[in-house]
Design an enzyme around this catalytic site. Structure first.
Site, mmCIF file in Angstrom:
data_model
loop_
_atom_site.group_PDB
_atom_site.id
_atom_site.type_symbol
_atom_site.label_atom_id
_atom_site.label_comp_id
_atom_site.label_asym_id
_atom_site.label_seq_id
_atom_site.Cartn_x
_atom_site.Cartn_y
_atom_site.Cartn_z
ATOM 1 N N HIS A 15 0.839 -1.138 0.051
ATOM 2 C CA HIS A 15 -0.021 -0.051 0.031
ATOM 3 C C HIS A 15 0.914 1.293 0.067
ATOM 4 C CE1 HIS A 15 -4.074 1.894 1.352
ATOM 5 N NE2 HIS A 15 -3.427 2.833 1.018
ATOM 6 N N ARG B 116 2.262 8.726 -6.863
ATOM 7 C CA ARG B 116 1.797 9.989 -7.393
ATOM 8 C C ARG B 116 1.933 10.241 -8.914
ATOM 9 N NH1 ARG B 116 -1.687 10.439 -3.091
ATOM 10 N NH2 ARG B 116 -0.575 11.261 -1.242
ATOM 11 N N ASN C 21 -5.081 6.184 -7.416
ATOM 12 C CA ASN C 21 -5.504 7.443 -7.276
ATOM 13 C C ASN C 21 -4.534 8.369 -7.975
ATOM 14 O OD1 ASN C 21 -3.942 7.088 -5.121
ATOM 15 N ND2 ASN C 21 -4.897 8.474 -3.767
ATOM 16 N N HIS D 45 -5.525 -0.619 5.754
ATOM 17 C CA HIS D 45 -5.191 0.474 6.933
ATOM 18 C C HIS D 45 -6.275 0.366 7.988
ATOM 19 C CE1 HIS D 45 -7.944 3.053 4.568
ATOM 20 N NE2 HIS D 45 -6.837 3.434 3.624
ATOM 21 N N ASP E 32 1.209 2.788 3.922
ATOM 22 C CA ASP E 32 0.361 3.890 3.201
ATOM 23 C C ASP E 32 1.062 5.192 2.890
ATOM 24 O OD1 ASP E 32 -1.813 5.244 2.039
ATOM 25 O OD2 ASP E 32 -2.972 5.249 4.237
#
Length: 415
Positions: free
Chosen positions: A72, A76, A106, A224, A296
């Protein structure tokens, strides 16, 4: 160049390293003292390796682990390379002892089709210095309205996730689980309903997904987790035979809401919870409810994280502090063993995502730590573009001094 690491403490579960040349009995031992020879990207482990190597390093107080696996991270790129890039993110991973990382979707464009996925994988092929594998999104544009092109992307992704957004529709989530099972891929879910109670927003969606997957049996992983209710739900689901795993992050294990200051370094989603939640997560580690520890890793620009706690964006960096913080707070205090920590960072994530025996001993994939090395966490020394960490200034033990992946070596002070 050949490199001989003499008298190292080597992780010895028999899965990751070639131990056939070890003559002593290693049954029941998490670590053995042996030599590791690295030559042209391949390794040999023996009770006594050939001393004709180009470089010989005394590793009497050093520990060799299989390269860590983080299921995880956020690198970017494409879309937000002012925060992090594939290159800087993978370099920061190697600096923390990681050789395999899975990137969340994302991005811009969102990897919801082969075409959009290729925007990310083309950069990975060019710039990644370790193994970087992308998640495809579960839904188109992570909008939660219709499924992505899961079947087309399946051969090229580690799994599917809409991390950062929960899938609200029961029917769509059910459809995703059915499709993922057919494809043999893991669904890794950010569980969060759009309700004011952030605790309930997490555990209620986990509860919903457990009910759905109890009949479907897909490989389902919860991202998470942060609440005591989440731990209890997953513990019961495992007892009832549901195909479920979960991850938590170092900050949820080592911090709680009482530690929060008016600083963007403490802003993440899920947020830091109460002490009782931290204690429940630790208990979940001990009893096996929690399978993996993932960072994360979520870098932002300095401007985005310098607006105080309320106005800063969610997300902190974690790849370069994870082992040291966990070793200091959990292992040196006797809460878990070093072998257990390696299971959470390497053994279990590789098993869940199908990386166990992936290298078949054919190439080097390991990291070396000096557990006696004490240092102060200083984000100015990070290789990540992100600098926002709640562990800034912490006094910790266990520094990565060397990482090797295939034919690449990263010397962080060992030689």
């Amino acid at each position: 160049m050949s490199l001989l690491l003499k008298d190292a403490n080597i992780f010895a579960d028999g899965t990751f390293f070639p131990l056939s040349d070890i003559k002593s009995d290693i049954s029941g031992n998490c670590f053995i003292t042996a030599d590791l020879l690295l030559d042209n990207g391949k390794i040999t482990i023996s009770d006594c390796c050939d001393l004709s190597a180009d470089i010989i390093v005394n590793c009497e107080n050093k520990y060799i682990f299989p390269g860590f696996t983080d299921v995880h991270v956020h690198f970017r790129q494409p879309g937000f390379s002012y925060k992090e890039t594939i290159r800087t993110g993978s370099l920061s991973a190697s600096h923390g002892g990681y050789t395999h990382v899975f990137t969340m979707p994302n991005l811009k464009p969102c990897p919801d089709s082969i075409l959009n996925l290729s925007a990310e994988t083309d950069i990975i092929k060019k710039d990644a210095v370790i193994d970087v594998e992308p998640f495809g999104s579960i839904t188109k544009g992570e909008k939660g309205e219709s499924l992505s092109d899961m079947e087309d992307m399946a051969p090229y992704v580690c799994g599917f996730s809409d991390d950062g957004k929960g899938i609200i529709s029961d029917n769509l989530m059910k459809e995703a689980l059915i499709k993922a099972k057919k494809l043999g891929k893991t669904i890794s879910c950010h569980c969060e309903y759009n309700i004011p109670d952030s605790r309930k927003a997490e555990w209620k969606m986990i509860e919903r997904d457990i009910k759905l997957n109890s009949d479907i049996g897909a490989k389902y992983n919860v991202c998470h987790i942060s609440t005591s209710e989440s731990v209890e739900l997953i513990r019961d689901a495992k007892k009832n035979g549901v195909n479920i795993t979960c991850e938590t992050a170092p900050h949820y294990l080592c911090l709680c809401s009482q530690d929060i200051k008016d600083d963007g370094r403490y802003k993440m989603n899920p947020p830091l919870r109460d002490k009782k939640d931290r204690d429940a997560l630790i208990e979940g580690l001990i009893d096996g409810t929690i399978d993996m520890i993932a960072t994360d890793h979520a870098p932002h620009s300095q401007e985005e994280k310098s607006k105080g706690f309320e106005k800063s964006l969610n997300g902190i960096v974690g790849l370069e502090t994870a082992f040291s913080v966990l070793y200091t707070k959990l292992v040196k205090t006797g809460i878990i063993t070093l072998g257990k920590l390696i299971s959470f960072l390497t053994v279990n994530p590789r098993k869940r995502f199908g990386l166990t025996n992936e290298n078949n001993f054919s190439y080097a994939d390991f990291t070396v730590f000096d557990l006696d090395k004490r240092f102060i966490v200083n984000s100015d020394e990070f290789l990540s573009m992100g600098r926002s960490t709640p562990f800034e200034g912490w006094d910790v033990y266990g520094k990565c001094v060397f990482t090797s992946y295939k034919d690449r070596i990263f010397n962080y002070g060992m030689i």
